[in-house]
Scaffold this active site. Sequence first.
Site, PDB file in Angstrom:
ATOM      1  N   ARG A 122       0.820  -1.217   0.000  1.00 22.25           N
ATOM      2  CA  ARG A 122       0.000   0.000   0.000  1.00 22.25           C
ATOM      3  C   ARG A 122       0.859   1.275   0.000  1.00 22.25           C
ATOM      4  O   ARG A 122       0.462   2.298  -0.560  1.00 22.25           O
ATOM      5  CB  ARG A 122      -0.898  -0.036   1.237  1.00 22.25           C
ATOM      6  CG  ARG A 122      -1.912   1.081   1.347  1.00 22.25           C
ATOM      7  CD  ARG A 122      -2.662   0.921   2.652  1.00 22.25           C
ATOM      8  NE  ARG A 122      -3.798   1.804   2.756  1.00 22.25           N
ATOM      9  CZ  ARG A 122      -4.294   2.205   3.920  1.00 22.25           C
ATOM     10  NH1 ARG A 122      -3.748   1.804   5.054  1.00 22.25           N
ATOM     11  NH2 ARG A 122      -5.337   3.008   3.954  1.00 22.25           N
ATOM     12  N   CYS A 166      -7.580   6.393   0.476  1.00 27.13           N
ATOM     13  CA  CYS A 166      -7.176   5.025   0.120  1.00 27.13           C
ATOM     14  C   CYS A 166      -7.812   4.169   1.210  1.00 27.13           C
ATOM     15  O   CYS A 166      -7.503   4.318   2.400  1.00 27.13           O
ATOM     16  CB  CYS A 166      -5.649   4.914   0.132  1.00 27.13           C
ATOM     17  SG  CYS A 166      -5.039   3.272  -0.268  1.00 27.13           S
ATOM     18  N   SER A 167      -8.735   3.311   0.839  1.00 23.94           N
ATOM     19  CA  SER A 167      -9.518   2.539   1.814  1.00 23.94           C
ATOM     20  C   SER A 167      -8.633   1.710   2.723  1.00 23.94           C
ATOM     21  O   SER A 167      -7.520   1.325   2.362  1.00 23.94           O
ATOM     22  CB  SER A 167     -10.497   1.615   1.089  1.00 23.94           C
ATOM     23  OG  SER A 167     -11.437   2.366   0.360  1.00 23.94           O
ATOM     24  N   GLN A 168      -9.178   1.409   3.906  1.00 26.22           N
ATOM     25  CA  GLN A 168      -8.416   0.607   4.854  1.00 26.22           C
ATOM     26  C   GLN A 168      -8.226  -0.801   4.310  1.00 26.22           C
ATOM     27  O   GLN A 168      -9.111  -1.353   3.646  1.00 26.22           O
ATOM     28  CB  GLN A 168      -9.063   0.607   6.225  1.00 26.22           C
ATOM     29  CG  GLN A 168     -10.341  -0.178   6.347  1.00 26.22           C
ATOM     30  CD  GLN A 168     -10.972   0.018   7.703  1.00 26.22           C
ATOM     31  OE1 GLN A 168     -11.777   0.904   7.887  1.00 26.22           O
ATOM     32  NE2 GLN A 168     -10.601  -0.813   8.642  1.00 26.22           N
ATOM     33  N   PRO A 169      -7.073  -1.394   4.571  1.00 25.87           N
ATOM     34  CA  PRO A 169      -6.770  -2.721   4.014  1.00 25.87           C
ATOM     35  C   PRO A 169      -7.818  -3.791   4.312  1.00 25.87           C
ATOM     36  O   PRO A 169      -8.163  -4.578   3.434  1.00 25.87           O
ATOM     37  CB  PRO A 169      -5.413  -3.060   4.643  1.00 25.87           C
ATOM     38  CG  PRO A 169      -4.781  -1.716   4.834  1.00 25.87           C
ATOM     39  CD  PRO A 169      -5.906  -0.814   5.244  1.00 25.87           C
TER      40      PRO A 169
END
Length: 189
Positions: A13, A39-42
Site C-alpha cells: 500500500r 485510500c480505503s483501509q486494508p
Amino acid sequence: MDAVAAAFAATPREAFLPEGERERADDDWPLPIGHGQTCSQPRTVEDLLRLLAVEPGQRVLDVGAGSGWTTALIAHLTGPSGEVVGVEIEPDLARWGAGNLATVDRPWATLRAATPGVLGDPLHAPYDRILVSADARTLPRALLDQLADRGRLVVPVRGALTLAVRSGDDVRTSVHGYYRFVPLRDHVR
C-alpha cells in the site's frame, strides 16, 4: 497463501499513498489521498476483493480507482491474461494513480480519468467484475448494464456493501455488511 493474500503481499500500500502518509501504510485505516478522497483501509479492501471473487483472465472495471492500489491488486488477481481498467473522476488523482500503477509490473492494468458525464466505461463493456469504491445512493443501473452474464458488481449502497450477480436479464443482490466510503459523486461536470 490464497490469491487475495498473495495480491496484498505483492502490492504494498505504501507505494500508492502520498509521501506524507506512507509511514502509516500498515495502519488499518482509510488514509487521505487528496481531493476529499481516501485510500480505503486494508481490511475493507480485502473484504471487497473476496466478495468480488476475481479469477485469472477476467476483465475487471475499477470505479473510483483513486491512488491505483485497488487496480493493482485486482491486476495481480487477473494475471497477465486478464484486463483491468481503473477510472477516476478527479483528473489530477487519475494522473497520480496512473503513475503509481506504472510502478508495478502489470501492463494489463490501466487507470485513466473518467469520461465526464459517464459512470464506468460503457464503451469497453462488458466486464466480468466491477468494483466501486464509493458509496452510491442506489444500485447503479449504468454499471449493471456494463456487467457480463454471470458477472459480479460490488458496490456500497447507502453504506450496505452490495453484491449484484447477473444471470441473463436477472440480477440478484445481497448485502454483506456495512461500511463507510466517500460518496459516489455525480459524473456530470
